[in-house]
Write a protein that holds these residues in place. Structure first.
Motif, PDB file in Angstrom:
ATOM      1  N   GLU A  52       0.950  -1.247  -0.039  1.00  0.00           N
ATOM      2  CA  GLU A  52       0.114   0.381   0.333  1.00  0.00           C
ATOM      3  C   GLU A  52       0.770   1.117   0.136  1.00  0.00           C
ATOM      4  O   GLU A  52       0.657   2.081  -0.616  1.00  0.00           O
ATOM      5  N   SER A  53       1.601   1.465   0.340  1.00  0.00           N
ATOM      6  CA  SER A  53       2.939   2.820   0.602  1.00  0.00           C
ATOM      7  C   SER A  53       3.292   2.868  -0.647  1.00  0.00           C
ATOM      8  O   SER A  53       3.398   3.868  -0.735  1.00  0.00           O
ATOM      9  N   GLU A  54       4.186   1.736  -1.642  1.00  0.00           N
ATOM     10  CA  GLU A  54       4.348   2.177  -2.554  1.00  0.00           C
ATOM     11  C   GLU A  54       3.157   2.538  -3.943  1.00  0.00           C
ATOM     12  O   GLU A  54       3.311   3.421  -4.364  1.00  0.00           O
ATOM     13  N   LYS A  55       2.197   2.231  -3.366  1.00  0.00           N
ATOM     14  CA  LYS A  55       0.701   2.107  -3.952  1.00  0.00           C
ATOM     15  C   LYS A  55       0.704   3.915  -3.602  1.00  0.00           C
ATOM     16  O   LYS A  55       0.871   4.959  -4.832  1.00  0.00           O
ATOM     17  N   GLN A  56       0.743   4.424  -2.841  1.00  0.00           N
ATOM     18  CA  GLN A  56       0.300   5.782  -2.497  1.00  0.00           C
ATOM     19  C   GLN A  56       1.702   6.664  -2.812  1.00  0.00           C
ATOM     20  O   GLN A  56       1.246   8.146  -3.372  1.00  0.00           O
ATOM     21  N   GLY A  57       2.312   6.221  -2.437  1.00  0.00           N
ATOM     22  CA  GLY A  57       3.965   6.627  -3.693  1.00  0.00           C
ATOM     23  C   GLY A  57       3.722   7.293  -4.950  1.00  0.00           C
ATOM     24  O   GLY A  57       4.194   7.894  -5.262  1.00  0.00           O
ATOM     25  N   LEU A  58       2.764   6.476  -6.231  1.00  0.00           N
ATOM     26  CA  LEU A  58       3.257   6.618  -7.013  1.00  0.00           C
ATOM     27  C   LEU A  58       2.281   7.123  -7.215  1.00  0.00           C
ATOM     28  O   LEU A  58       2.231   8.211  -8.183  1.00  0.00           O
ATOM     29  N   SER A  60       0.627   9.845  -5.573  1.00  0.00           N
ATOM     30  CA  SER A  60       1.477  11.260  -4.824  1.00  0.00           C
ATOM     31  C   SER A  60       2.232  11.558  -5.901  1.00  0.00           C
ATOM     32  O   SER A  60       2.170  12.840  -6.045  1.00  0.00           O
ATOM     33  N   ALA A  61       2.985  10.594  -6.405  1.00  0.00           N
ATOM     34  CA  ALA A  61       4.511  11.471  -7.224  1.00  0.00           C
ATOM     35  C   ALA A  61       3.532  11.835  -8.850  1.00  0.00           C
ATOM     36  O   ALA A  61       4.207  12.469  -9.538  1.00  0.00           O
ATOM     37  N   ASP A  62       2.367  10.530  -9.153  1.00  0.00           N
ATOM     38  CA  ASP A  62       2.508  11.585 -10.465  1.00  0.00           C
ATOM     39  C   ASP A  62       0.462  10.579 -10.695  1.00  0.00           C
ATOM     40  O   ASP A  62       0.145   9.772 -10.982  1.00  0.00           O
TER      41      ASP A  62
END
Length: 113
Positions: A52-58, A60-62
């Protein structure tokens, strides 16, 4: 911009990958584990990510490229707009989703290619 044919070509180039309908749309599986699915819209790809952290990072980034819906809350899957990626990025995203879902023996096969 990528197409459904691009998604299919990239996904099916990976070892032990098959295409089977998932929720009425094309889904791609490695050894019967879903790793990617074209959504009903026809121009959005659902992909597994590490967590879920990677998902939110992606997202947020774009946010123009990556997004989610309430259906995917709590699941390590992100949605990708076809119009926002090229074939190289698609290949990277699909291959990573495949790696996350593939059994270790199958992963080893990819590494020897």
């Amino acid at each position: 911009m990528v197409t459904e044919d691009d998604v299919r070509r990239v996904a099916l180039s990976l070892p032990h990958t098959s295409e089977r309908h998932s929720y009425g749309t094309p889904g791609f599986r490695v050894k019967d584990k879903l790793f990617a699915r074209i959504r009903e819209e026809g121009d959005v790809l659902a992909l597994f990510v590490a967590d879920e952290s990677e998902k939110q990072g992606l997202i947020s980034a774009d946010p123009e490229k990556f997004f989610t819906t309430p259906h995917y809350d709590g699941y390590p899957m992100v949605l990708v707009r076809f119009a926002a990626v090229d074939v190289d990025e698609l290949t990277e995203l699909v291959t990573e989703a495949w790696r996350l879902r593939a059994p270790k023996r199958v992963l080893a096969e990819l590494e020897t290619r």
